[in-house]
Design a protein around this motif. Structure first.
Motif, PDB file in Angstrom:
ATOM      1  N   ASN A  74       0.844  -1.193   0.000  1.00 10.56           N
ATOM      2  CA  ASN A  74       0.000   0.000   0.000  1.00 10.56           C
ATOM      3  C   ASN A  74       0.880   1.243   0.000  1.00 10.56           C
ATOM      4  OD1 ASN A  74      -2.312   1.514  -0.047  1.00 10.56           O
ATOM      5  ND2 ASN A  74      -2.885   1.145   2.083  1.00 10.56           N
ATOM      6  N   ILE A  75       0.318   2.322  -0.491  1.00  3.52           N
ATOM      7  CA  ILE A  75       1.049   3.594  -0.543  1.00  3.52           C
ATOM      8  C   ILE A  75       0.254   4.617   0.263  1.00  3.52           C
ATOM      9  CG2 ILE A  75       1.869   5.451  -2.025  1.00  3.52           C
ATOM     10  CD1 ILE A  75       2.125   3.386  -4.274  1.00  3.52           C
ATOM     11  N   ILE A  76       0.902   5.182   1.254  1.00  8.27           N
ATOM     12  CA  ILE A  76       0.270   6.220   2.073  1.00  8.27           C
ATOM     13  C   ILE A  76       0.889   7.552   1.672  1.00  8.27           C
ATOM     14  CG2 ILE A  76      -0.206   7.024   4.415  1.00  8.27           C
ATOM     15  CD1 ILE A  76       0.289   4.155   5.364  1.00  8.27           C
ATOM     16  N   ALA A  77       0.090   8.373   1.039  1.00 11.05           N
ATOM     17  CA  ALA A  77       0.604   9.633   0.502  1.00 11.05           C
ATOM     18  C   ALA A  77       1.088  10.554   1.616  1.00 11.05           C
ATOM     19  CB  ALA A  77      -0.495  10.326  -0.308  1.00 11.05           C
ATOM     20  N   ALA A  78       2.000  11.426   1.253  1.00  5.52           N
ATOM     21  CA  ALA A  78       2.492  12.438   2.196  1.00  5.52           C
ATOM     22  C   ALA A  78       1.324  13.316   2.646  1.00  5.52           C
ATOM     23  CB  ALA A  78       3.577  13.270   1.553  1.00  5.52           C
ATOM     24  N   GLN A  79       1.352  13.719   3.907  1.00  4.33           N
ATOM     25  CA  GLN A  79       0.275  14.527   4.456  1.00  4.33           C
ATOM     26  C   GLN A  79       0.844  15.783   5.110  1.00  4.33           C
ATOM     27  OE1 GLN A  79      -1.334  11.525   7.104  1.00  4.33           O
ATOM     28  NE2 GLN A  79      -3.003  11.083   5.697  1.00  4.33           N
ATOM     29  N   THR A  80       0.238  16.908   4.770  1.00  2.00           N
ATOM     30  CA  THR A  80       0.670  18.174   5.369  1.00  2.00           C
ATOM     31  C   THR A  80      -0.553  18.911   5.895  1.00  2.00           C
ATOM     32  OG1 THR A  80       2.556  18.361   3.855  1.00  2.00           O
ATOM     33  CG2 THR A  80       1.807  20.385   4.966  1.00  2.00           C
ATOM     34  N   THR A  81      -0.530  19.205   7.174  1.00  2.00           N
ATOM     35  CA  THR A  81      -1.587  19.998   7.804  1.00  2.00           C
ATOM     36  C   THR A  81      -1.003  21.365   8.141  1.00  2.00           C
ATOM     37  OG1 THR A  81      -2.537  17.990   8.774  1.00  2.00           O
ATOM     38  CG2 THR A  81      -3.244  20.098   9.698  1.00  2.00           C
ATOM     39  N   SER A  82      -1.549  22.400   7.540  1.00  2.00           N
ATOM     40  CA  SER A  82      -1.025  23.754   7.759  1.00  2.00           C
ATOM     41  C   SER A  82      -1.307  24.221   9.180  1.00  2.00           C
ATOM     42  CB  SER A  82      -1.665  24.725   6.767  1.00  2.00           C
ATOM     43  OG  SER A  82      -3.047  24.876   7.047  1.00  2.00           O
ATOM     44  N   PHE A  83      -0.599  25.273   9.574  1.00  2.00           N
ATOM     45  CA  PHE A  83      -0.799  25.828  10.913  1.00  2.00           C
ATOM     46  C   PHE A  83      -2.237  26.300  11.093  1.00  2.00           C
ATOM     47  CE2 PHE A  83      -0.872  29.773  13.509  1.00  2.00           C
ATOM     48  CZ  PHE A  83      -0.709  29.166  14.751  1.00  2.00           C
ATOM     49  N   ASP A  84      -2.780  26.962  10.086  1.00  2.00           N
ATOM     50  CA  ASP A  84      -4.149  27.465  10.188  1.00  2.00           C
ATOM     51  C   ASP A  84      -5.149  26.328  10.372  1.00  2.00           C
ATOM     52  OD1 ASP A  84      -3.389  30.088   9.986  1.00  2.00           O
ATOM     53  OD2 ASP A  84      -3.614  30.168   7.793  1.00  2.00           O
ATOM     54  N   ALA A  85      -4.915  25.214   9.648  1.00  2.00           N
ATOM     55  CA  ALA A  85      -5.821  24.077   9.761  1.00  2.00           C
ATOM     56  C   ALA A  85      -5.693  23.377  11.117  1.00  2.00           C
ATOM     57  CB  ALA A  85      -5.561  23.081   8.640  1.00  2.00           C
ATOM     58  N   ALA A  86      -4.490  23.432  11.697  1.00  2.00           N
ATOM     59  CA  ALA A  86      -4.239  22.740  12.964  1.00  2.00           C
ATOM     60  C   ALA A  86      -4.504  23.622  14.175  1.00  2.00           C
ATOM     61  CB  ALA A  86      -2.796  22.236  13.005  1.00  2.00           C
ATOM     62  N   LYS A  87      -4.709  24.905  13.957  1.00  2.00           N
ATOM     63  CA  LYS A  87      -4.771  25.865  15.054  1.00  2.00           C
ATOM     64  C   LYS A  87      -5.845  25.519  16.082  1.00  2.00           C
ATOM     65  CE  LYS A  87      -4.408  30.125  13.786  1.00  2.00           C
ATOM     66  NZ  LYS A  87      -4.737  31.481  13.301  1.00  2.00           N
ATOM     67  N   THR A  88      -7.034  25.153  15.620  1.00  2.00           N
ATOM     68  CA  THR A  88      -8.127  24.860  16.556  1.00  2.00           C
ATOM     69  C   THR A  88      -7.793  23.676  17.446  1.00  2.00           C
ATOM     70  OG1 THR A  88      -9.768  25.727  15.003  1.00  2.00           O
ATOM     71  CG2 THR A  88     -10.558  24.256  16.739  1.00  2.00           C
ATOM     72  N   ASP A  89      -7.256  22.614  16.838  1.00  2.00           N
ATOM     73  CA  ASP A  89      -6.895  21.436  17.631  1.00  2.00           C
ATOM     74  C   ASP A  89      -5.787  21.766  18.623  1.00  2.00           C
ATOM     75  OD1 ASP A  89      -8.757  19.882  16.361  1.00  2.00           O
ATOM     76  OD2 ASP A  89      -7.350  19.056  14.888  1.00  2.00           O
ATOM     77  N   ILE A  90      -4.825  22.571  18.197  1.00  2.00           N
ATOM     78  CA  ILE A  90      -3.723  22.943  19.093  1.00  2.00           C
ATOM     79  C   ILE A  90      -4.253  23.772  20.252  1.00  2.00           C
ATOM     80  CG2 ILE A  90      -1.565  24.237  19.285  1.00  2.00           C
ATOM     81  CD1 ILE A  90      -1.005  23.548  16.378  1.00  2.00           C
ATOM     82  N   ARG A  91      -5.163  24.698  19.938  1.00  2.00           N
ATOM     83  CA  ARG A  91      -5.742  25.524  21.006  1.00  2.00           C
ATOM     84  C   ARG A  91      -6.481  24.643  22.023  1.00  2.00           C
ATOM     85  NH1 ARG A  91      -8.086  28.941  18.081  1.00  2.00           N
ATOM     86  NH2 ARG A  91      -6.682  30.726  18.364  1.00  2.00           N
ATOM     87  N   ASN A  92      -7.209  23.648  21.527  1.00  2.00           N
ATOM     88  CA  ASN A  92      -7.903  22.740  22.444  1.00  2.00           C
ATOM     89  C   ASN A  92      -6.918  21.947  23.290  1.00  2.00           C
ATOM     90  OD1 ASN A  92     -10.405  23.526  21.487  1.00  2.00           O
ATOM     91  ND2 ASN A  92     -10.533  21.876  19.967  1.00  2.00           N
ATOM     92  N   GLU A  93      -5.835  21.468  22.656  1.00  2.00           N
ATOM     93  CA  GLU A  93      -4.829  20.679  23.376  1.00  2.00           C
ATOM     94  C   GLU A  93      -4.166  21.503  24.463  1.00  2.00           C
ATOM     95  OE1 GLU A  93      -2.233  17.719  24.574  1.00  2.00           O
ATOM     96  OE2 GLU A  93      -4.010  17.567  23.309  1.00  2.00           O
ATOM     97  N   LEU A  94      -3.689  22.677  24.098  1.00  2.00           N
ATOM     98  CA  LEU A  94      -3.020  23.532  25.085  1.00  2.00           C
ATOM     99  C   LEU A  94      -4.009  24.023  26.144  1.00  2.00           C
ATOM    100  CD1 LEU A  94      -0.589  25.620  22.844  1.00  2.00           C
ATOM    101  CD2 LEU A  94      -0.110  23.601  24.229  1.00  2.00           C
ATOM    102  N   GLY A  95      -5.244  24.295  25.701  1.00  2.00           N
ATOM    103  CA  GLY A  95      -6.252  24.732  26.658  1.00  2.00           C
ATOM    104  C   GLY A  95      -6.510  23.678  27.715  1.00  2.00           C
ATOM    105  N   HIS A  96      -6.574  22.414  27.303  1.00  2.00           N
ATOM    106  CA  HIS A  96      -6.781  21.334  28.268  1.00  2.00           C
ATOM    107  C   HIS A  96      -5.571  21.177  29.192  1.00  2.00           C
ATOM    108  CE1 HIS A  96     -10.375  20.108  26.092  1.00  2.00           C
ATOM    109  NE2 HIS A  96     -10.626  19.256  27.064  1.00  2.00           N
TER     110      HIS A  96
END
Length: 633
Positions: A368-390
Motif C-alpha cells: 500500500n502507498i500512504i501519501a504524504a500529508q501536510t496539515t497547515s498551521f491554520d488548519a491545525a490551530k483549533t486542535d492545538i488551542r484545544n490541546e493547550l487549553g486542556h
C-alpha cells in the motif's frame, strides 16, 4: 573445576583453549542447569542458619539441611518479589504457602536423589565436564570455556566449585531418572480424535429469515386493557434499580478550557515543536523477504518472473510467514538508500529487487502507498488551542485542589463551593448501571458506590485531570414504576412480544410448506446458505444459542429460532467432520497431542515421586522448620 576421587585418570581437565562441538541444545539445557543449581545453592550469598537441629526433613537416607531449606525459601522469596515488582515479606509469602511449596520441592528432590543412590544412577566426570564447559556464562571472549571465567562466575554467586559440581551432578542424575519415567507416553489417538471431532466438526445449513415486514399485516395497536394486563404480568421489567440520590460539585478540564486564552505565538511554537505530527512524508506498507546471498535472491526472482512461484510461496519456501517479513509502514529514511530508491518508485502491489537491504539481499513487496500529508498551521490551530487549553486547564484545576479541600474541611457545603469557586453543582440518581455524564468516570462511580450518609465530601481526582466532590442525599429503594410513567415502554414491549409470537406462528406455517415440498425451504421464501462452520464460529445477528442448537440437530431437520422481532428458520443440510487440510486444525491437533502427552508425563512422574516417598519414608522436623522460619521473619 574441583576433582573427585572417582575421576577417570585418563581424562584431562578442560582448558580454556580447547576446541569442542557442544551437543545440539546443550547451551539451553546447561543454562537451565546453571539457574537451578545457583538457586539451589543460594546464588545471592550463602547464609548459615544456626541452631541445634541440622536437618528439616529426610527421605530415606537423604537429608535436607536447615541451610538448604533457608536458602531455598529466601531465593523463592526474592523471585516472588522480582516477579511482582515489589518487596514481599516472608509473612506475606507464607500466607500464600511459599514455605510449604519450597519444602515440597526439596522433599521431591531428596526423594529423587535417594532413588538415584539406591539404583546407582550417576553422571560421570566426562558428561559433567561436557555440560558445564558448554555453559556460555563460563566462556571467555573467544567463545570457549575459560577456567578463570568459571571461577569468577561462581565466586560472584557465592559458590564453590565443588559445591556447584556436586549439585549439578545431582540435578543431571535427577533428570536422567525423570526422563526414564516419563519417556514413551503419548496421547491416545481416540482421545485426540474425540476432542478434534467436537472442536472441529462443521455444520452447513440453510436459513430463512423472517421479520416484521414478512407478516401479512402488522400487529395492531394495543388497547389500554392489553397494556395494563402486560404491565401487571411483568412487574420486574418495570421495577427501577435501587439508587442513590447524590449531589456533586465538579470542575472538569472541558469546562475550564473554554475560558483559557492561548496567545497566537504559543500556538505557533507548539506547531513548530510538533512539526512531524503535521507534516508526514510518504510511507509505504512493505514486506521484505531476505536471502542469505545475492545468488539465492536472484534465483527466487527468476522463479517469480517465470511464474513458477508466487511471492507468498517464496515466503513459505524460506520457512517464514507473512507476519515474519512484514515491516509495516516505513518512510524512505527507514530503508537502505538502494532499497528506498526502488520501493518508493514502485506501484502498489509491485515486487522489487533483489536489492541490498540493511540485513542482506532482499525482495520487497509494496502492499500500500500512504501519501504524504501536510496539515497547515491554520488548519491545525483549533486542535492545538484545544490541546493547550486542556493542558493549562488541568494545571489550573490542580492549583485549586488544596484550597478546595481546605474549604470542605472547614465545613463548606457543595452548594457554597459552587457559589464561591469555579466548581459547578449537579445531582444524579446513581444506580449500578449509571455510566454517562459524571458517572462516566470510574473514580466517581467507585466513590458513589461506597458513599454513606455519614461521609463528608472531599475532593476526588478524575482520570482526565478534573476533580469532583459528592454527597449522598438519600437512598432510593427499588420500586415498581407507575404505569403512567412507563406506559410508552410497556407499549413497545407488548408490540415486540406480539410480533415475536406472530413471527413464530408464521415460521411454523413456512416449515409445513417446506415439508410439503419435500423439505425444500426455498418454497417458503428466500434462503441464505451458511457455509460449513464450527461450534466456535460467528454469525451476525443470529438468535441466541442458534449454533449450539444446530449441532444438536439431525441432517435434514428444520427448526425455528426466536430472535428479537425476528425468527430464523434453519434447515441442517451438511454434517461434516473437521477439515483435515485446514492448517489451523492440524496445529490444534498437534497442540492437543502435545498437551495430552505432557499431562500424562507429569502425572506419571508425580505418581512415581509419591511412590518413592511412600516407600522410603518422609520425616519432617517441624521444630527445625519453625526455627528457620522465625529467622526469616
Amino acid at each position: 573445576m574441583a576433582s573427585r576421587k572417582t575421576r577417570d585418570k585418563t581424562e584431562k581437565a578442560p582448558r580454556g583453549d580447547e576446541e569442542r562441538r557442544p551437543r545440539k541444545g546443550a547451551s539451553v539445557i546447561s543454562w537451565i542447569l546453571l539457574g537451578m543449581v545457583v538457586l539451589g545453592l543460594g546464588g545471592y550469598g550463602i547464609t548459615n542458619f544456626g541452631g541445634s537441629a541440622t536437618t528439616v526433613a529426610s527421605v530415606g537416607g537423604t537429608k535436607i539441611s536447615v541451610d538448604d531449606y533457608g536458602r531455598a525459601v529466601r531465593n523463592a522469596l526474592r523471585a516472588m518479589s522480582a516477579q511482582s515488582g515489589k518487596n514481599i515479606t516472608f509473612q506475606e509469602a507464607q500466607k500464600q504457602g511459599l514455605d510449604q511449596q519450597v519444602l515440597q520441592q526439596l522433599v521431591l528432590q531428596a526423594a529423587l536423589d535417594d532413588e538415584d543412590s539406591r539404583v546407582g544412577i550417576s553422571v560421570g566426570d566426562g558428561r559433567l565436564r561436557q555440560d558445564i564447559t558448554a555453559i556460555s556464562a563460563f566462556q571467555g571472549a573467544d567463545g570457549k570455556f575459560s577456567a578463570q571465567t568459571y571461577k569468577f562466575v561462581l565466586q560472584q554467586n557465592g559458590l564453590k566449585e565443588g559445591e556447584f559440581e556436586a549439585e549439578t551432578r545431582k540435578q543431571m542424575a535427577r533428570t536422567i531418572l525423570q526422563d526414564a519415567v516419563t519417556q514413551g507416553f503419548g496421547t491416545p489417538t481416540t482421545f485426540i480424535d474425540t476432542i478434534m471431532h467436537y472442536v472441529g466438526a462443521r455444520r452447513g445449513f440453510e436459513i430463512l429469515k423472517l421479520g416484521a415486514d414478512d407478516l401479512a399485516q402488522p400487529v395492531p395497536a394495543p388497547t389500554e386493557a392489553q397494556l395494563q394486563a402486560y404491565y401487571k404480568a411483568h412487574p420486574k421489567t418495570y421495577t427501577s434499580l435501587p439508587a442513590k440520590r447524590i449531589t456533586y460539585a465538579e470542575l472538569l478540564p472541558d469546562q475550564v478550557a473554554k475560558t483559557m486564552k492561548i496567545p497566537e505565538a504559543k500556538l505557533k511554537a507548539y506547531y513548530d515543536q510538533h512539526k512531524s505530527d503535521y507534516v508526514k512524508p510518504e510511507r509505504r506498507l512493505v514486506e521484505r523477504l531476505v536471502y542469505p546471498a545475492e545468488a539465492a535472491a536472484k534465483a527466487a526472482r527468476a522463479k517469480l518472473d517465470a511464474g513458477q512461484a508466487t511471492f507468498d510461496q517464496l515466503v513459505k519456501e524460506r520457512g517464514l510467514t507473512l507476519s515474519d517479513i512484514d515491516l509495516g509502514d516505513v518512510t524512505a529514511d527507514e530503508l537502505s538508500s538502494a532499497a528506498a530508491k526502488q520501493v518508493f518508485a514502485a506501484k502498489q502491489g509491485a515486487i522489487v529487487g533483489p536489492v541490498e537491504s540493511s540485513v542482506g539481499p532482499a525482495l520487497f513487496r509494496v502492499n500500500n502507498i500512504i501519501a504524504a500529508q501536510t496539515t497547515s498551521f491554520d488548519a491545525a490551530k483549533t486542535d492545538i488551542r484545544n490541546e493547550l487549553g486542556h493542558q493549562e486547564a488541568k494545571q489550573k484545576i490542580q492549583s485549586q485542589e488544596e484550597h478546595l479541600n481546605d474549604l470542605l474541611a472547614g465545613g463548606a457545603t457543595l452548594e457554597q463551593l459552587a457559589k464561591e469557586t469555579d466548581m459547578t453543582l449537579g445531582t444524579i440518581d446513581f444506580t449500578a448501571k449509571s455510566a454517562t455524564g459524571i458517572a462516566g468516570y470510574e473514580a466517581f462511580r467507585d466513590a458513589a458506590r461506597k458513599v454513606t450518609k455519614s461521609d463528608y465530601p472531599s475532593i476526588i481526582q478524575l482520570d482526565d485531570g478534573g476533580i469532583v466532590a459528592l454527597r449522598l442525599d438519600k437512598p432510593i429503594p427499588a420500586e415498581v414504576q407507575p404505569f403512567a410513567k412507563v406506559k410508552d415502554k410497556v407499549a413497545e414491549d407488548w408490540t415486540r412480544d406480539q410480533t415475536d409470537k406472530a413471527l413464530m406462528a408464521l415460521a411454523q406455517t413456512d416449515i409445513k410448506t417446506a415439508q410439503a415440498a419435500g423439505g425444500d425451504l426455498s418454497k417458503a421464501g428466500t434462503v441464505d446458505v451458511q457455509e460449513p462452520i464450527t461450534r466456535s464460529g460467528y454469525i451476525d445477528n443470529a438468535p441466541p444459542g442458534l449454533l449450539e442448537d444446530v449441532f444438536m440437530m439431525k441432517k435434514g431437520e428444520t427448526k425455528a429460532f426466536q430472535g428479537d422481532e425476528s425468527v430464523w428458520i434453519v434447515k441442517l443440510t451438511q454434517v461434516l467432520p473437521p477439515a483435515q487440510n485446514d492448517p489451523d486444525i492440524k496445529k490444534m491437533r498437534d497442540q492437543i497431542a502435545g498437551q495430552g502427552a505432557q499431562g500424562m508425563q507429569n502425572d506419571a512422574f508425580l505418581y512415581f515421586a509419591q511412590a518413592i516417598q511412600a516407600h522410603q519414608g518422609i520425616n519432617i522436623n517441624q521444630s527445625a522448620i519453625n526455627a528457620v522460619n522465625a529467622q526469616l521473619q
